[in-house]
Design an enzyme around this catalytic site. Structure first.
Site: not given
Ligand SMILES: *Cc1c(COP(=O)(O)O)cnc(C)c1O
Length: 360
Positions: A101, A171, A195
């Protein structure tokens, strides 16, 4: 009705109480005669829902007044572009690459300016967090970027990088609300909610006000400008109304549970059960350097792909689902987010012990 133990990395398990409450309100939200899905986002009722969600999140995370909270669409991935578009005043940013990511965010940023990789753990399949205490960060970097919890590899920054005065952007998709955070250490904290917080379709961005300006890269779409969204209190256009409503319920649930300090304790307890087992197992082993282990995502392997497949198959049959690891790590991964009960982890470990005895 029979519910499984769902170890999915995302979309993932939500508190059963929240789902039940949403079910009860499905046809008639508190006497409105309609579902939250059916109401105008400009209605008084909906205004209360989104305002209360924001207030509860501010309360939970202790978000200072000089930070805006935005409920947006496009997932975490959309932010990979929005961040450089809004923040790259000098067209330069430093990225710490600790997994897929972070790498995706880094690659996206390169389309908008000079994104520099200042640290990486790619040399050991992202199984650790690099030392970020004294990085070579360009003077004129607009921000330093991290993915705080690496969902796929199961690592977590236990200590934030020394940004040497630069704005930190994080993030936190897979560790959102799993423990207390000091918001003031960040310029931007953001995460897709699917998540650890709510249904897919919502991304929450917590951003310091001085970073919200009209001075964005040329060509930045109106919708991706933080200023557009901040000025309109996340109601510039129709927001992901139902998703925000569910997030609001999860915030209430977290408050009822005792808040983030309590969640942290619970999450530590849960993760310890699994890691302690992995550390003494003769069959299974964790893939991450112990000091960098995530409390949320726990990858493990047997070292034998056929045995991994057998384990996943038998676990699924026993009601422990979505344990297959990411294709780049192989093996298994148990995601044990806030809503996974301790009992789920205990029973998984019991099952693993039994499997180990049977396959010794
Ligand atoms: C799942 C995830 C993403 C992507 O998320 P989307 O909402 O599908 O774009 C980005 N960063 C992390 C750390 C993730 O776990």
């Amino acid at each position: 009705m029979s519910r499984v133990y769902n170890f999915s990395a995302g979309p993932a398990v939500l508190p059963e109480e929240v789902l039940q409450e949403a079910a009860d309100e499905m046809l008639d939200y508190r006497g409105c005669g309609m579902s939250v899905m059916e109401m105008s986002h400009r209605s008084k009722v909906y205004d209360n829902i989104i305002k209360e969600a924001e207030a509860d999140l501010r309360d939970l995370m202790n978000i200072p007044d000089n930070y805006k909270v935005l409920f947006l669409q496009g997932g975490a991935s959309q932010q990979f572009a929005a961040i450089p578009m809004n923040l790259m005043k000098n067209k330069k940013a430093a990225y710490i690459v600790t997994g897929q990511w972070a790498k995706k965010a880094f690659q996206e940023a390169k389309m908008y300016g000079d994104a520099v990789e200042v640290a990486s753990s790619a040399d050991k399949t992202f199984s650790y967090i690099p030392d970020c205490s004294d990085l070579d960060i360009p003077e004129d970097a607009d921000y330093v970027y991290i993915c705080e919890n690496n969902t796929i590899y199961g690592t977590k920054f236990k200590e934030l990088p020394n940004t040497k005065g630069h704005t930190l952007v994080a993030d936190v998709s897979s560790c959102f609300l799993s423990e207390p955070v000091d918001v003031t250490k960040y310029g931007v904290i953001y995460g897709g909610v699917q998540k650890n917080v709510g249904p897919a379709g919502v991304v929450i961005v917590i951003i310091r006000e001085d970073l919200i300006t009209d001075d964005v890269l040329p060509g930045t779409p109106t919708m991706l400008k933080y200023k557009t969204q901040a000025d309109a209190d996340s109601l510039y256009n129709t927001p992901p109304c139902y998703g925000i409503y569910i997030c609001g319920k999860v915030f209430k649930w977290l408050k009822k549970m005792g808040g983030l300090e309590v969640m942290k304790q619970r999450n530590e307890e849960k993760a310890k059960i699994l890691y302690d087992f992995l550390d003494q197992s003769k069959l299974f082993k964790g893939t991450v350097v112990p000091k960098d282990r995530s409390l949320m995502n726990v990858p493990f392997v047997t070292g034998d792909a056929d045995l991994d497949a057998k384990f996943i198959k038998e676990a699924t049959e026993a009601g422990f689902v979505n344990l297959k690891g990411h294709r780049t790590v192989g093996g298994m991964r148990a995601s044990i987010y806030n809503a996974m009960p301790k009992e789920g982890v205990e029973k998984l470990v019991e099952f693993m012990k039994k499997f180990e005895e049977e396959n010794a």
